[in-house]
Design a protein around this motif. Structure first.
Motif, mmCIF file in Angstrom:
data_model
loop_
_atom_site.group_PDB
_atom_site.id
_atom_site.type_symbol
_atom_site.label_atom_id
_atom_site.label_comp_id
_atom_site.label_asym_id
_atom_site.label_seq_id
_atom_site.Cartn_x
_atom_site.Cartn_y
_atom_site.Cartn_z
ATOM 1 N N GLU A 26 79.051 56.805 10.660
ATOM 2 C CA GLU A 26 78.463 57.203 12.093
ATOM 3 C C GLU A 26 78.196 58.637 12.159
ATOM 4 O O GLU A 26 78.578 59.585 11.326
ATOM 5 C CB GLU A 26 79.841 56.999 13.230
ATOM 6 N N LYS A 27 77.292 58.776 13.099
ATOM 7 C CA LYS A 27 76.649 60.202 13.198
ATOM 8 C C LYS A 27 76.330 60.700 12.229
ATOM 9 O O LYS A 27 76.814 62.122 11.828
ATOM 10 C CB LYS A 27 77.742 60.848 14.294
ATOM 11 N N GLN A 48 80.631 60.504 9.724
ATOM 12 C CA GLN A 48 82.161 60.282 10.074
ATOM 13 C C GLN A 48 82.332 58.883 10.180
ATOM 14 O O GLN A 48 81.505 57.743 10.058
ATOM 15 C CB GLN A 48 82.597 60.815 11.465
ATOM 16 N N ALA A 49 83.951 58.560 9.926
ATOM 17 C CA ALA A 49 84.252 57.106 9.866
ATOM 18 C C ALA A 49 85.362 56.872 10.865
ATOM 19 O O ALA A 49 86.147 57.917 11.138
ATOM 20 C CB ALA A 49 84.456 56.855 8.500
ATOM 21 N N ASP A 50 85.667 55.796 11.306
ATOM 22 C CA ASP A 50 86.683 55.386 12.129
ATOM 23 C C ASP A 50 87.936 55.704 11.666
ATOM 24 O O ASP A 50 88.904 56.084 12.504
ATOM 25 C CB ASP A 50 86.831 54.041 12.664
ATOM 26 N N ASN A 51 88.265 55.559 10.418
ATOM 27 C CA ASN A 51 89.579 55.838 9.784
ATOM 28 C C ASN A 51 89.545 56.024 8.387
ATOM 29 O O ASN A 51 88.695 55.859 7.804
ATOM 30 C CB ASN A 51 90.507 54.372 10.160
ATOM 31 N N THR A 52 90.763 56.443 7.772
ATOM 32 C CA THR A 52 90.883 56.485 6.390
ATOM 33 C C THR A 52 90.392 55.229 5.403
ATOM 34 O O THR A 52 89.548 55.769 4.396
ATOM 35 C CB THR A 52 92.135 57.076 5.979
ATOM 36 N N SER A 53 90.750 54.411 5.737
ATOM 37 C CA SER A 53 90.048 53.229 4.937
ATOM 38 C C SER A 53 88.594 53.222 5.153
ATOM 39 O O SER A 53 88.059 52.817 3.885
ATOM 40 C CB SER A 53 90.570 51.981 5.463
ATOM 41 N N HIS A 54 88.073 53.410 6.057
ATOM 42 C CA HIS A 54 86.611 53.431 6.049
ATOM 43 C C HIS A 54 85.827 54.378 5.527
ATOM 44 O O HIS A 54 85.124 54.418 4.701
ATOM 45 C CB HIS A 54 86.056 53.388 7.894
ATOM 46 N N THR A 55 86.407 56.025 5.569
ATOM 47 C CA THR A 55 86.002 56.845 4.651
ATOM 48 C C THR A 55 86.028 56.483 3.068
ATOM 49 O O THR A 55 85.217 56.969 2.541
ATOM 50 C CB THR A 55 86.739 58.222 4.958
#
Length: 120
Positions: A26-27, A48-55
């Motif tokens: 995102e962004k 950016q990402a919603d949570n640590t799993s996503h990052t």
């Protein structure tokens, strides 16, 4: 003899950006640092990402795709923690952050006068 030349510069920026979009980062902001004297990198890509799993998933996808293209980072950190993942390809540095970390460090505003492109 190895004929595989690692990706660099704008071509590397474009491939990373496409990968980030495919992984729903995102962004996404691309910061062009080429006009800033004394910087060790020409480009920063911040997303950016919603949570640590996503990052972590985003970072692993970037690393995997570029490895397949014979392009390896000089340095990487934060993949295990997943709050702020930094992948340094020397001329291009990727920052994948949780929103609160991104807001706190506000990397985009460190260089207010340079060209920035926001993708999403």
């Amino acid at each position: 003899m190895n004929n595989h030349k690692p990706l660099e510069g704008k071509q590397l920026v474009d491939i990373i950006t496409e990968n980030l979009q495919e992984r729903l980062a995102e962004k996404i902001t691309i910061i062009n640092l080429q006009s800033v004297p004394g910087t060790s990198s020409d480009w920063f890509i911040v997303c950016q990402a919603d949570n640590t799993s996503h990052t972590k998933a985003i970072a692993e996808s970037v690393l995997k795709e570029l490895k397949a293209k014979h392009t390896y980072p000089w340095h990487q950190e934060g993949v295990q923690d997943g709050r702020w993942v930094l992948i340094d390809y020397t001329d291009v540095v990727v920052h994948i952050m949780l929103p609160e970390i991104r807001e706190y460090y506000d990397l985009e505003n460190l260089w207010k006068e340079v060209e920035k492109t926001t993708i999403s």
